[in-house]
Design a protein around this motif. Structure first.
Motif, PDB file in Angstrom:
ATOM      1  N   UNK A   1       8.331   4.475  13.710  1.00  0.00           N
ATOM      2  CA  UNK A   1       7.458   3.382  13.289  1.00  0.00           C
ATOM      3  C   UNK A   1       6.175   3.455  14.106  1.00  0.00           C
ATOM      4  N   UNK A   2       5.045   3.413  13.423  1.00  0.00           N
ATOM      5  CA  UNK A   2       3.767   3.433  14.113  1.00  0.00           C
ATOM      6  C   UNK A   2       3.507   2.135  14.853  1.00  0.00           C
ATOM      7  N   UNK A   3       2.503   2.149  15.709  1.00  0.00           N
ATOM      8  CA  UNK A   3       2.156   0.972  16.499  1.00  0.00           C
ATOM      9  C   UNK A   3       1.610  -0.145  15.618  1.00  0.00           C
ATOM     10  N   UNK A   4       1.548  -1.340  16.175  1.00  0.00           N
ATOM     11  CA  UNK A   4       0.914  -2.467  15.484  1.00  0.00           C
ATOM     12  C   UNK A   4      -0.543  -2.107  15.189  1.00  0.00           C
TER      13      UNK A   4
ATOM     14  N   UNK B   1       0.447   2.641  -6.021  1.00  0.00           N
ATOM     15  CA  UNK B   1      -0.213   3.934  -5.839  1.00  0.00           C
ATOM     16  C   UNK B   1      -1.729   3.801  -5.671  1.00  0.00           C
ATOM     17  N   UNK B   2      -2.279   2.693  -6.139  1.00  0.00           N
ATOM     18  CA  UNK B   2      -3.733   2.523  -6.121  1.00  0.00           C
ATOM     19  C   UNK B   2      -4.193   1.618  -4.982  1.00  0.00           C
ATOM     20  N   UNK B   3      -3.360   1.543  -3.921  1.00  0.00           N
ATOM     21  CA  UNK B   3      -3.695   0.771  -2.727  1.00  0.00           C
ATOM     22  C   UNK B   3      -3.438   1.650  -1.506  1.00  0.00           C
ATOM     23  N   UNK B   4      -4.356   1.617  -0.558  1.00  0.00           N
ATOM     24  CA  UNK B   4      -4.201   2.400   0.676  1.00  0.00           C
ATOM     25  C   UNK B   4      -4.724   1.585   1.850  1.00  0.00           C
ATOM     26  N   UNK B   5      -4.196   1.860   3.031  1.00  0.00           N
ATOM     27  CA  UNK B   5      -4.575   1.142   4.243  1.00  0.00           C
ATOM     28  C   UNK B   5      -5.496   2.006   5.092  1.00  0.00           C
ATOM     29  N   UNK B   6      -6.551   1.405   5.605  1.00  0.00           N
ATOM     30  CA  UNK B   6      -7.384   2.004   6.636  1.00  0.00           C
ATOM     31  C   UNK B   6      -7.055   1.269   7.927  1.00  0.00           C
ATOM     32  N   UNK B   7      -6.300   1.927   8.805  1.00  0.00           N
ATOM     33  CA  UNK B   7      -5.783   1.260   9.996  1.00  0.00           C
ATOM     34  C   UNK B   7      -6.866   1.066  11.049  1.00  0.00           C
TER      35      UNK B   7
ATOM     36  N   UNK C   1       0.825  -1.211   0.000  1.00  0.00           N
ATOM     37  CA  UNK C   1       0.000   0.000   0.000  1.00  0.00           C
ATOM     38  C   UNK C   1       0.859   1.261   0.000  1.00  0.00           C
ATOM     39  N   UNK C   2       0.322   2.310  -0.566  1.00  0.00           N
ATOM     40  CA  UNK C   2       1.064   3.565  -0.689  1.00  0.00           C
ATOM     41  C   UNK C   2       1.167   4.304   0.639  1.00  0.00           C
ATOM     42  N   UNK C   3       0.049   4.569   1.258  1.00  0.00           N
ATOM     43  CA  UNK C   3       0.017   5.276   2.536  1.00  0.00           C
ATOM     44  C   UNK C   3      -1.125   4.713   3.378  1.00  0.00           C
ATOM     45  N   UNK C   4      -1.201   5.178   4.610  1.00  0.00           N
ATOM     46  CA  UNK C   4      -2.214   4.687   5.537  1.00  0.00           C
ATOM     47  C   UNK C   4      -2.997   5.858   6.108  1.00  0.00           C
ATOM     48  N   UNK C   5      -4.239   5.543   6.496  1.00  0.00           N
ATOM     49  CA  UNK C   5      -5.094   6.524   7.163  1.00  0.00           C
ATOM     50  C   UNK C   5      -5.684   5.865   8.409  1.00  0.00           C
TER      51      UNK C   5
ATOM     52  N   UNK D   1       7.493  16.507  11.034  1.00  0.00           N
ATOM     53  CA  UNK D   1       7.132  17.622  10.160  1.00  0.00           C
ATOM     54  C   UNK D   1       6.289  17.220   8.968  1.00  0.00           C
ATOM     55  N   UNK D   2       6.036  15.921   8.776  1.00  0.00           N
ATOM     56  CA  UNK D   2       5.238  15.417   7.657  1.00  0.00           C
ATOM     57  C   UNK D   2       4.122  14.540   8.236  1.00  0.00           C
ATOM     58  N   UNK D   3       2.874  14.912   8.001  1.00  0.00           N
ATOM     59  CA  UNK D   3       1.739  14.180   8.589  1.00  0.00           C
ATOM     60  C   UNK D   3       1.382  12.915   7.825  1.00  0.00           C
ATOM     61  N   UNK D   4       1.969  12.687   6.656  1.00  0.00           N
ATOM     62  CA  UNK D   4       1.660  11.492   5.882  1.00  0.00           C
ATOM     63  C   UNK D   4       2.168  10.243   6.587  1.00  0.00           C
ATOM     64  N   UNK D   5       1.377   9.181   6.505  1.00  0.00           N
ATOM     65  CA  UNK D   5       1.744   7.896   7.090  1.00  0.00           C
ATOM     66  C   UNK D   5       2.141   6.964   5.945  1.00  0.00           C
ATOM     67  N   UNK D   6       3.454   6.774   5.785  1.00  0.00           N
ATOM     68  CA  UNK D   6       3.984   6.014   4.666  1.00  0.00           C
ATOM     69  C   UNK D   6       4.085   4.534   5.014  1.00  0.00           C
ATOM     70  N   UNK D   7       3.802   3.682   4.046  1.00  0.00           N
ATOM     71  CA  UNK D   7       3.908   2.240   4.248  1.00  0.00           C
ATOM     72  C   UNK D   7       5.247   1.756   3.696  1.00  0.00           C
ATOM     73  N   UNK D   8       5.957   0.997   4.503  1.00  0.00           N
ATOM     74  CA  UNK D   8       7.276   0.490   4.127  1.00  0.00           C
ATOM     75  C   UNK D   8       7.107  -0.741   3.248  1.00  0.00           C
ATOM     76  N   UNK D   9       7.768  -0.722   2.084  1.00  0.00           N
ATOM     77  CA  UNK D   9       7.734  -1.869   1.189  1.00  0.00           C
ATOM     78  C   UNK D   9       8.863  -2.842   1.457  1.00  0.00           C
TER      79      UNK D   9
END
Length: 385
Positions: free
Chosen positions: A305-308, A378-384, A134-138, A268-276
């Motif tokens: 690194x965000x939480x599990x 780019x066309x995949x995103x996570x809803x945490x 996934x590209x990023x998470x929300x 300084x960056x609010x985006x939540x990036x997913x590590x590939x």
């Protein structure tokens, strides 16, 4: 046991309504490839992926500008698994079960249990492939989505990521785990009101079709992603917008480090990036999934690194490929005395059932070969959750 498998068909379809089956949300939601399924086991098939194009000023001249070239990337997809589930009975077992009048039903139930086993593995493969690409998470790790009544922010947030990344809006999917579906049913009363939702599906069936143009799917495979235990990540050198390879140093040494599927944020960056691609080193490079950084990353910026979390996944159908076929046979066939294809009407997957006659016993194989790949991160995103 019958000489052919034809007589098994009524019993096997009857068994479908008897045995337990887990919910599959990814299998019906992803794209099926007609090219990959012709490949041999572990043979790569390259799927072309085009890059963004650039514009240029229109300047009158005698000849047309000598421009227009671009590089076409590709993603390798393989038939990576070929598996079977054996169902065997010897003569004494068969005789005893026939005397009890239960042989046909037990045999059919075992065959569908075999199908269930393979379906669950494919569903888990697709989920793992989807969220780690996934590209990023929300959302908030550890907090199940849709927990606030009449609040559609979680839908809007994950959809925004797909829209910002240019995902096609014609066939979007949102695969949810049990907890997220539970909140939809228990908290979002607006979905039950026919005059507001426009449908009675959630009220009558416990599921709804589309919300914000995303088809809602329910998957049993969605579980918790356990984060890596690494800390102290610091960017080593500046990185521009769009960069996916991030050089770091200062990290602690441990066995898990930072893992594929971890969600990382930079100060300084609010985006939540997913590590590939992760790392277990104190320094090195991690890879973010495309489209990479949304903001410039300066030197010596801390990454956390965000939480599990539980990865529910939103994606365009075309972003993930699934290819399935019967296992390849050698020239002239093998020792199977009969084979047939059996379609699982819950997933649409076609399994091969083969009968092998052995010494004082017969064995049935329920089998399938498959491959899968996220070809458009780019066309995949996570809803945490």
């Amino acid at each position: 046991m019958a000489n052919t498998l034809t007589d098994l068909v009524p019993d096997m379809y009857e068994a479908l309504d008897v045995i337990s089956r887990e919910l599959t949300g990814f299998i019906p939601a992803v794209n099926r490839s007609s090219n990959v399924d012709r490949a041999a086991l572990n043979q790569q098939v390259l799927v072309p992926v085009t890059r963004a194009e650039s514009s240029a000023d229109n300047t009158p001249g005698v000849t047309a500008p000598n421009t227009g070239d671009n590089t076409v990337d590709n993603v390798a997809v393989t038939i990576s698994k070929s598996k079977h589930v054996p169902v065997r009975f010897n003569g004494e077992e068969t005789k005893g079960l026939m005397n009890a009048g239960t042989f046909s039903s037990i045999r059919a139930d075992r065959l569908y249990q075999g199908m269930r086993t393979l379906v669950n593995e494919i569903e888990a493969d697709l989920w793992g492939e989807a969220y780690t690409a996934a590209s990023r998470a929300y959302g908030t790790a550890g907090t199940t989505p849709f927990g606030t009544a009449a609040d559609m922010t979680d839908f809007a947030g994950v959809l925004r990521i797909l829209e910002e990344n240019g995902a096609p809006t014609t066939d979007l999917q949102l695969a949810l785990g049990h907890a997220a579906i539970g909140n939809l049913r228990g908290k979002q009363s607006g979905l039950f009101k026919v005059n507001e939702a426009g449908s009675s599906d959630m009220l009558r069936n416990g599921m709804t079709d589309r919300i914000m143009n995303m088809a809602i799917r329910h998957s049993n495979a969605i579980t918790v992603h356990t984060k890596g235990a690494g800390t102290g990540y610091t960017s080593n050198g500046g990185e521009p917008i769009g960069e996916t390879a991030i050089v770091f140093d200062g990290a602690t040494v441990n066995t898990s480090g930072i893992k594929a599927g971890d969600v990382i944020t930079w100060t300084g960056d609010t985006n939540k990036y997913v590590v590939g691609t992760g790392s277990t080193g104190t320094s090195g490079t991690i890879t973010l999934n495309k489209p990479g950084l949304r903001a410039t990353l300066a030197d010596e910026i801390s990454g956390t690194i965000g939480n599990s979390y539980t990865p529910n996944v939103a994606f365009a159908r075309s972003a993930i490929v699934l290819a399935t076929r019967a296992p390849a046979m050698p020239e002239g066939g093998d020792q199977a005395s009969d084979t047939m294809m059996l379609v699982d009407d819950r997933t649409g997957l076609a399994f091969e059932v083969a009968l092998y006659k052995q010494f004082l016993q017969n064995v049935l194989h329920v089998r399938l070969a498959w491959g899968y790949k996220a070809i458009k991160e780019e066309h995949i995103a996570i809803l945490m959750g």
